[in-house]
Design a protein around this motif. Structure first.
Motif, PDB file in Angstrom:
ATOM      1  N   PRO A   1      34.149  74.181  95.755  1.00 21.42           N
ATOM      2  CA  PRO A   1      34.985  74.581  94.749  1.00 21.42           C
ATOM      3  C   PRO A   1      34.480  74.605  93.693  1.00 21.42           C
ATOM      4  O   PRO A   1      33.896  72.738  93.751  1.00 21.42           O
ATOM      5  CB  PRO A   1      36.267  73.769  95.029  1.00 21.42           C
ATOM      6  CG  PRO A   1      36.252  72.788  95.854  1.00 21.42           C
ATOM      7  CD  PRO A   1      34.584  72.546  97.721  1.00 21.42           C
ATOM      8  N   LEU A   2      34.990  75.342  93.205  1.00 24.38           N
ATOM      9  CA  LEU A   2      34.457  74.364  91.510  1.00 24.38           C
ATOM     10  C   LEU A   2      36.194  74.852  90.467  1.00 24.38           C
ATOM     11  O   LEU A   2      36.768  75.640  90.419  1.00 24.38           O
ATOM     12  CB  LEU A   2      34.063  76.169  90.086  1.00 24.38           C
ATOM     13  CG  LEU A   2      32.639  75.947  91.045  1.00 24.38           C
ATOM     14  CD1 LEU A   2      31.974  76.685  90.409  1.00 24.38           C
ATOM     15  CD2 LEU A   2      31.883  74.450  90.651  1.00 24.38           C
ATOM     16  N   LEU A   3      35.873  73.496  89.484  1.00 27.28           N
ATOM     17  CA  LEU A   3      37.160  73.347  89.217  1.00 27.28           C
ATOM     18  C   LEU A   3      36.938  74.649  87.554  1.00 27.28           C
ATOM     19  O   LEU A   3      36.614  73.871  86.580  1.00 27.28           O
ATOM     20  CB  LEU A   3      37.870  72.386  88.732  1.00 27.28           C
ATOM     21  CG  LEU A   3      39.661  71.291  87.858  1.00 27.28           C
ATOM     22  CD1 LEU A   3      40.744  72.162  88.820  1.00 27.28           C
ATOM     23  CD2 LEU A   3      39.043  70.340  88.108  1.00 27.28           C
ATOM     24  N   VAL A   4      38.243  75.006  86.783  1.00 28.13           N
ATOM     25  CA  VAL A   4      38.074  75.252  85.322  1.00 28.13           C
ATOM     26  C   VAL A   4      40.011  74.791  84.703  1.00 28.13           C
ATOM     27  O   VAL A   4      40.701  75.046  85.046  1.00 28.13           O
ATOM     28  CB  VAL A   4      38.029  76.739  85.527  1.00 28.13           C
ATOM     29  CG1 VAL A   4      38.320  77.248  83.346  1.00 28.13           C
ATOM     30  CG2 VAL A   4      36.846  77.038  85.658  1.00 28.13           C
ATOM     31  N   GLU A   5      39.798  74.529  84.253  1.00 27.31           N
ATOM     32  CA  GLU A   5      40.658  73.799  83.004  1.00 27.31           C
ATOM     33  C   GLU A   5      40.844  73.723  81.746  1.00 27.31           C
ATOM     34  O   GLU A   5      39.429  74.151  81.262  1.00 27.31           O
ATOM     35  CB  GLU A   5      40.946  71.667  83.509  1.00 27.31           C
ATOM     36  CG  GLU A   5      40.571  71.523  84.927  1.00 27.31           C
ATOM     37  CD  GLU A   5      40.650  69.901  84.534  1.00 27.31           C
ATOM     38  OE1 GLU A   5      41.395  69.024  84.444  1.00 27.31           O
ATOM     39  OE2 GLU A   5      38.756  69.564  84.559  1.00 27.31           O
ATOM     40  N   VAL A   6      42.025  74.214  81.276  1.00 28.05           N
ATOM     41  CA  VAL A   6      42.169  74.982  79.909  1.00 28.05           C
ATOM     42  C   VAL A   6      42.636  73.789  79.240  1.00 28.05           C
ATOM     43  O   VAL A   6      43.946  73.165  79.232  1.00 28.05           O
ATOM     44  CB  VAL A   6      42.285  76.407  80.230  1.00 28.05           C
ATOM     45  CG1 VAL A   6      42.389  76.130  78.937  1.00 28.05           C
ATOM     46  CG2 VAL A   6      41.778  77.342  80.625  1.00 28.05           C
ATOM     47  N   PHE A   7      42.467  73.202  77.987  1.00 31.08           N
ATOM     48  CA  PHE A   7      43.202  72.376  76.785  1.00 31.08           C
ATOM     49  C   PHE A   7      43.376  73.394  75.279  1.00 31.08           C
ATOM     50  O   PHE A   7      42.056  73.492  74.986  1.00 31.08           O
ATOM     51  CB  PHE A   7      41.907  71.228  76.953  1.00 31.08           C
ATOM     52  CG  PHE A   7      41.826  70.461  78.359  1.00 31.08           C
ATOM     53  CD1 PHE A   7      42.255  69.821  78.753  1.00 31.08           C
ATOM     54  CD2 PHE A   7      40.309  71.163  79.004  1.00 31.08           C
ATOM     55  CE1 PHE A   7      42.365  69.293  79.806  1.00 31.08           C
ATOM     56  CE2 PHE A   7      40.061  70.438  80.331  1.00 31.08           C
ATOM     57  CZ  PHE A   7      40.576  69.429  80.452  1.00 31.08           C
ATOM     58  N   THR A   8      44.052  72.737  74.865  1.00 30.19           N
ATOM     59  CA  THR A   8      44.735  73.082  73.453  1.00 30.19           C
ATOM     60  C   THR A   8      45.109  72.081  73.013  1.00 30.19           C
ATOM     61  O   THR A   8      45.753  71.193  73.291  1.00 30.19           O
ATOM     62  CB  THR A   8      45.947  74.214  74.231  1.00 30.19           C
ATOM     63  OG1 THR A   8      45.818  75.271  75.026  1.00 30.19           O
ATOM     64  CG2 THR A   8      46.142  74.948  73.021  1.00 30.19           C
ATOM     65  N   PRO A   9      44.100  72.421  71.411  1.00 32.99           N
ATOM     66  CA  PRO A   9      44.412  71.542  70.555  1.00 32.99           C
ATOM     67  C   PRO A   9      45.755  71.517  70.159  1.00 32.99           C
ATOM     68  O   PRO A   9      46.684  71.891  70.095  1.00 32.99           O
ATOM     69  CB  PRO A   9      43.625  72.210  69.712  1.00 32.99           C
ATOM     70  CG  PRO A   9      42.678  72.527  69.928  1.00 32.99           C
ATOM     71  CD  PRO A   9      43.518  73.030  71.787  1.00 32.99           C
ATOM     72  N   ALA A  10      46.062  70.451  69.049  1.00 28.20           N
ATOM     73  CA  ALA A  10      47.332  70.275  68.964  1.00 28.20           C
ATOM     74  C   ALA A  10      47.531  70.857  67.393  1.00 28.20           C
ATOM     75  O   ALA A  10      46.122  71.565  67.330  1.00 28.20           O
ATOM     76  CB  ALA A  10      47.837  68.626  68.739  1.00 28.20           C
ATOM     77  N   ASP A  11      48.745  71.229  66.920  1.00 27.37           N
ATOM     78  CA  ASP A  11      48.794  72.215  65.939  1.00 27.37           C
ATOM     79  C   ASP A  11      48.169  71.599  64.802  1.00 27.37           C
ATOM     80  O   ASP A  11      48.335  70.519  64.436  1.00 27.37           O
ATOM     81  CB  ASP A  11      49.962  72.961  65.594  1.00 27.37           C
ATOM     82  CG  ASP A  11      50.842  73.349  66.724  1.00 27.37           C
ATOM     83  OD1 ASP A  11      50.282  73.739  67.379  1.00 27.37           O
ATOM     84  OD2 ASP A  11      52.514  73.050  66.079  1.00 27.37           O
ATOM     85  N   GLY A  12      47.680  72.354  64.327  1.00 26.43           N
ATOM     86  CA  GLY A  12      47.288  71.548  63.086  1.00 26.43           C
ATOM     87  C   GLY A  12      45.882  71.105  63.128  1.00 26.43           C
ATOM     88  O   GLY A  12      45.050  70.436  62.497  1.00 26.43           O
ATOM     89  N   ALA A  13      44.936  70.671  64.235  1.00 25.73           N
ATOM     90  CA  ALA A  13      44.005  69.903  64.247  1.00 25.73           C
ATOM     91  C   ALA A  13      42.311  70.924  64.472  1.00 25.73           C
ATOM     92  O   ALA A  13      41.191  70.004  64.143  1.00 25.73           O
ATOM     93  CB  ALA A  13      43.779  69.809  66.135  1.00 25.73           C
ATOM     94  N   LEU A  14      42.572  72.077  63.873  1.00 27.06           N
ATOM     95  CA  LEU A  14      41.607  72.950  63.787  1.00 27.06           C
ATOM     96  C   LEU A  14      41.590  74.125  61.853  1.00 27.06           C
ATOM     97  O   LEU A  14      41.422  74.717  62.253  1.00 27.06           O
ATOM     98  CB  LEU A  14      41.227  74.276  64.721  1.00 27.06           C
ATOM     99  CG  LEU A  14      40.122  74.053  66.022  1.00 27.06           C
ATOM    100  CD1 LEU A  14      40.753  74.967  66.817  1.00 27.06           C
ATOM    101  CD2 LEU A  14      39.391  73.455  66.086  1.00 27.06           C
ATOM    102  N   GLU A  15      42.125  72.866  61.498  1.00 30.79           N
ATOM    103  CA  GLU A  15      42.525  73.516  59.998  1.00 30.79           C
ATOM    104  C   GLU A  15      41.104  73.480  59.251  1.00 30.79           C
ATOM    105  O   GLU A  15      40.393  73.629  59.037  1.00 30.79           O
ATOM    106  CB  GLU A  15      42.826  72.114  59.242  1.00 30.79           C
ATOM    107  CG  GLU A  15      43.310  72.748  58.509  1.00 30.79           C
ATOM    108  CD  GLU A  15      44.642  71.472  57.388  1.00 30.79           C
ATOM    109  OE1 GLU A  15      44.441  72.318  55.520  1.00 30.79           O
ATOM    110  OE2 GLU A  15      44.959  70.339  57.235  1.00 30.79           O
TER     111      GLU A  15
END
Length: 287
Positions: free
Chosen positions: A251-265
């Motif tokens: 198998p392969l694993l796909v993971e999604v990660f979401t930055p904190a609010d404001g981290a991509l200002e």
């Protein structure tokens, strides 16, 4: 065989010119992405079973990581704009802009008329591999995907777990599209972890055992909202064949990660290509 002209050696000796110099491409802000990644929390995951495919969704401004978890396994990746499936990954243009294999800092580009970065590769645990003595490297945008039509053409087989078939079924299941419609949406892939190149003697596409091991990963930053589709290739590590029910597959694993609010200002998704199609005159008239 035609007789070479007297100046054959001189013609061959002409130096090549890179068709699309990358120096003028928009530069991703890798420092910003890295900083944002440090704040990110895991918001989803998908396990892709051996010899099958699964879809996953990634919001713009999030990260997704593809990992080997149980054994050496390669995967075939399709990408679409989550909000408009007409915009999809364009492997040929990505190859023209970045080369036959991609790694950290390089991008996957979308189809015409959009032609913008869909993702940026932000981490590659196999980045050490480089180009080997055979001309092989990993993560290629050369191969199309293993498919049942070519198998039938070459050997008369009727194999139903080729990556093309896997991607088609997964897309239909995820979107509700009819299978025949979904098949037309499946496109050429990024061969994640696959080790490939071209033979020097004949220029033929080759594969060899992937160097991937459990724990290896390829991680992306989603520049636009994405629908991803990943097939765990029936060839396993593709050391000998790529359409098989006997090769060891994992198998392969796909993971999604979401930055904190404001981290991509200051960051915003890239705009569609600014070319003015109204001026695109062809022999048949305007586009």
């Amino acid at each position: 065989m035609p007789v070479p002209p007297p100046d054959a050696d001189a013609r061959r000796a002409v130096a090549p010119v890179v068709c699309y110099p990358p120096e003028t491409l928009p530069t991703p802000d890798l420092a910003l992405y890295s900083s944002a990644r440090e704040t990110a929390r895991k918001t989803g995951q998908v396990i892709v079973p051996p010899r099958e495919a699964r879809c996953f969704e990634v919001p713009a401004g999030s990260f997704f990581r593809i990992s080997s978890i149980d054994g050496p396994q390669v995967g075939d990746l399709n990408l679409w704009n989550l909000n408009d499936l007409n915009e999809r990954f364009y492997s040929g243009k990505t190859r023209a802009l970045h080369g036959t294999h991609v790694t950290t800092g390089e991008r996957l580009w979308s189809s015409f008329p959009f032609l913008r970065p869909m993702t940026t590769i932000v981490a590659d645990s196999l980045g050490w591999y480089g180009i080997d003595e055979y001309g092989g490297s990993v993560h290629d945008v050369i191969g199309t995907r293993c498919d049942p039509y070519t198998g039938n053409l070459l050997s008369g087989t009727q194999y139903h777990h080729c990556c093309h078939s896997n991607l088609t079924r997964a897309l239909a299941d995820h979107t509700g599209l009819d299978l025949m419609v979904a098949e037309r949406m499946v496109h050429d892939v990024l061969n994640v972890f696959m080790c490939t190149g071209f033979t020097r003697e004949t220029g033929q596409y080759f594969m060899k055992a992937s160097p991937v091991r459990p724990g290896d990963y390829l991680e992306f930053f989603a520049e636009i909202p994405l629908l991803g589709n990943l097939s765990a290739c029936p060839g396993g590590d593709c050391s000998s064949e790529h359409s098989s029910d006997t090769a060891a597959c994992y198998p392969l694993l796909v993971e999604v990660f979401t930055p904190a609010d404001g981290a991509l200002e200051g960051w915003k998704p890239p705009a569609q290509n600014a070319y003015d199609r109204s001026h695109g005159v062809t022999t048949a008239g305007r586009l």
